[in-house]
Design an enzyme around this catalytic site. Structure first.
Site, short mmCIF file in Angstrom:
data_model
loop_
_atom_site.label_atom_id
_atom_site.label_comp_id
_atom_site.label_asym_id
_atom_site.label_seq_id
_atom_site.Cartn_x
_atom_site.Cartn_y
_atom_site.Cartn_z
N ASP A 170 0.66 -1.33 0.08
CA ASP A 170 -0.12 0.08 0.16
C ASP A 170 0.91 1.28 -0.03
OD1 ASP A 170 -1.79 -1.89 0.16
OD2 ASP A 170 -2.93 -1.00 1.81
N GLU A 402 1.61 -8.32 11.88
CA GLU A 402 1.21 -8.02 10.31
C GLU A 402 2.49 -7.97 9.75
OE1 GLU A 402 -1.08 -4.77 9.96
OE2 GLU A 402 -1.40 -4.78 7.90
C1 GLC Z 1 -3.15 -3.86 4.16
C2 GLC Z 1 -2.20 -4.27 3.15
C3 GLC Z 1 -2.71 -5.22 2.41
C4 GLC Z 1 -3.75 -6.10 2.93
C5 GLC Z 1 -4.41 -5.44 3.82
C6 GLC Z 1 -5.45 -6.28 4.96
O1 GLC Z 1 -3.84 -2.81 3.71
O2 GLC Z 1 -1.19 -3.35 2.79
O3 GLC Z 1 -1.95 -5.78 1.39
O4 GLC Z 1 -4.47 -6.76 1.97
O5 GLC Z 1 -3.78 -4.63 4.85
O6 GLC Z 1 -4.77 -7.35 5.40
#
Ligand code: GLC
Length: 436
Positions: A170, A402
């Protein structure tokens, strides 16, 4: 095999599984179904709970639009603890959008094809899994047709993304130069992510203005792909996204061969595949950097930055042997110092690198998982083992987070991971790491 860790990972997955037949990435921060998360999650479930793995994919595909598009977030509930939610995205603006689910009007990396093949690899009951695949595979094929028909304006076999959130990575520094070409309005909104997670680990308010502005532009065209291709200030050919498509093409070909009687689809997939791989190697490889890079299609120029996405083509059998060697050399040279865990999400030697912030440096388990299989397939057994062991070590010591600091010594006596905790794909892929 570390049974205690596996039990813990299974607990995380089960706790994040929802009644609606899908799994949230983590509590608080991400309360809905995300497209590429779902794929990785299904791989984790496939070991002990194939019904849940199948349900995850079935629910995702149920939200597919009439034109083959699969959205990046499916808003299954009215939970208002996430911004921007369904009222901002308004997927209903697109005439083909789902009548059943509210969603975003953007997508995420096309992992579903290769995920089906991994589910088959893992399944104890192959007959049952193949029956599931047989009834769902055409939807994935239609998703690929959507990409090649609507996201490839120059007919190169390379599809574009129109938003950084479509990339999955992102707030990568890769996008920084694109932001300088834009001057979005200052949006007034309430950030929800920073009430769950330390703001130092998340994007800035100004970055969010850019993100929202691109969505508003797409909305002003009712999410019409051709208009987006003409007007969006963000239009990028992303090596990670395209590598996932290529990997999934390959998986669909193999699965259709297993199923039998689908010569025409195999032919179509093979034609896409050939063109995509050839142009990927021609257009997205940077000889001087020794890495694949993103291409800014709006401004017609390569984005010459190295990120973990630069190595993802290994996962999809895209480089030849010689180029694969060069990629590994670049990875080890820039990302692989003794003082670091593999693999940082962004070039640690760059002044844009930030070891704590989201996709601007930390290690992500899904990227490591793809790199592991890629390296292994090309015969780089030692580096593959290192990436796997680094992933396990981080998860074991820093928790099921994460993302993670790539520095072995980050100055913190009691270190833990960053972003959301009890994170589904970290748990799911750990199971696969420990069981393969
Ligand atoms: C964040 C990450 C994305 C992922 C989402 C949900 O936005 O950048 O890649 O899919 O979280 O985990």
């Amino acid at each position: 095999m570390n049974q205690k860790l596996i039990n813990e990972a299974e607990r995380v997955l089960d706790a994040n599984f929802q009644k609606g037949g899908f799994t949230i990435p983590c509590k608080g921060l991400y309360p809905f179904q995300w497209k590429w998360d779902s794929g990785f999650i299904a791989i984790g479930f496939a070991y002990k709970n194939p019904e849940k793995a199948q349900m995850e994919i079935k629910t995702l595909l149920d939200a597919q639009w009439d034109n083959g598009f699969i959205p990046h977030i499916i808003f299954h509930t009215n939970d208002d603890s996430y911004f921007p939610g369904p009222d901002f995205h308004q997927s209903v603006l697109h005439p083909s959008s789902s009548k059943k689910y509210r969603s975003t009007g953007m997508t995420q990396p096309p992992v579903t094809g290769f995920v089906l093949k991994d589910m088959y690899r893992i399944a104890a009951d192959k007959t049952d899994m193949l029956a599931f695949i047989r009834t769902h595979i055409d939807k994935v094929f239609e998703n690929h047709r959507y990409f090649y028909t609507n996201r490839d304006p120059q007919d190169e076999g390379l599809v574009y993304i129109y938003h950084n959130w479509e990339s999955g990575t992102d707030n990568s520094p890769v996008w920084d130069d694109i932001w300088t070409t834009m001057n979005p309005p200052e949006y007034v909104f309430e950030r929800k992510d920073t009430s769950h997670v330390d703001p130092a680990e998340r994007p800035t308010k100004r970055e969010y203005d850019h993100y929202l502005h691109i969505i508003d532009i797409a909305k002003s065209h009712n999410y019409d792909d051709a208009k987006i291709a003409e007007t969006s200030p963000f239009l990028v050919q992303d090596p990670l996204f395209n590598a996932m498509l290529i990997k999934s093409n390959e998986a669909l070909i193999e699965l259709y061969q297993l199923i039998g009687g689908e010569a025409e689809k195999i032919e179509t997939l093979s034609a896409w595949q050939q063109k995509s791989i050839a142009n990927f190697n021609k257009k997205l490889y940077d000889d001087e950097l020794g890495a694949y890079v993103h291409y800014d299609l709006r401004n017609e120029k390569p984005i010459r930055q190295i990120s973990s996405s630069s190595f993802s083509p290994l996962f999809a059998n895209i480089p030849d042997k010689e180029r694969a060697h060069k990629l590994v050399e670049t990875m080890l040279g820039k990302f692989g110092g003794e003082d670091k865990y593999l693999c940082a999400s962004f070039d640690p030697s760059s002044d844009r690198f930030n070891p704590k912030k989201y996709w601007r440096g930390p290690v992500w388990i899904n990227m490591n998982w793809m790199l592991y299989y890629g390296l292994k397939n090309y015969g780089f057994a030692e580096v593959a083992e290192r990436i796997k062991n680094d992933s396990i070590a981080l998860l074991e010591r820093d928790g099921f987070f994460e993302y993670f600091d790539c520095r072995k010594d980050n100055g913190e006596a009691h270190r833990k991971g960053y972003g959301g905790g009890d994170f589904s794909w970290s748990a799911a892929l750990l199971i696969d790491f420990l069981k393969t």
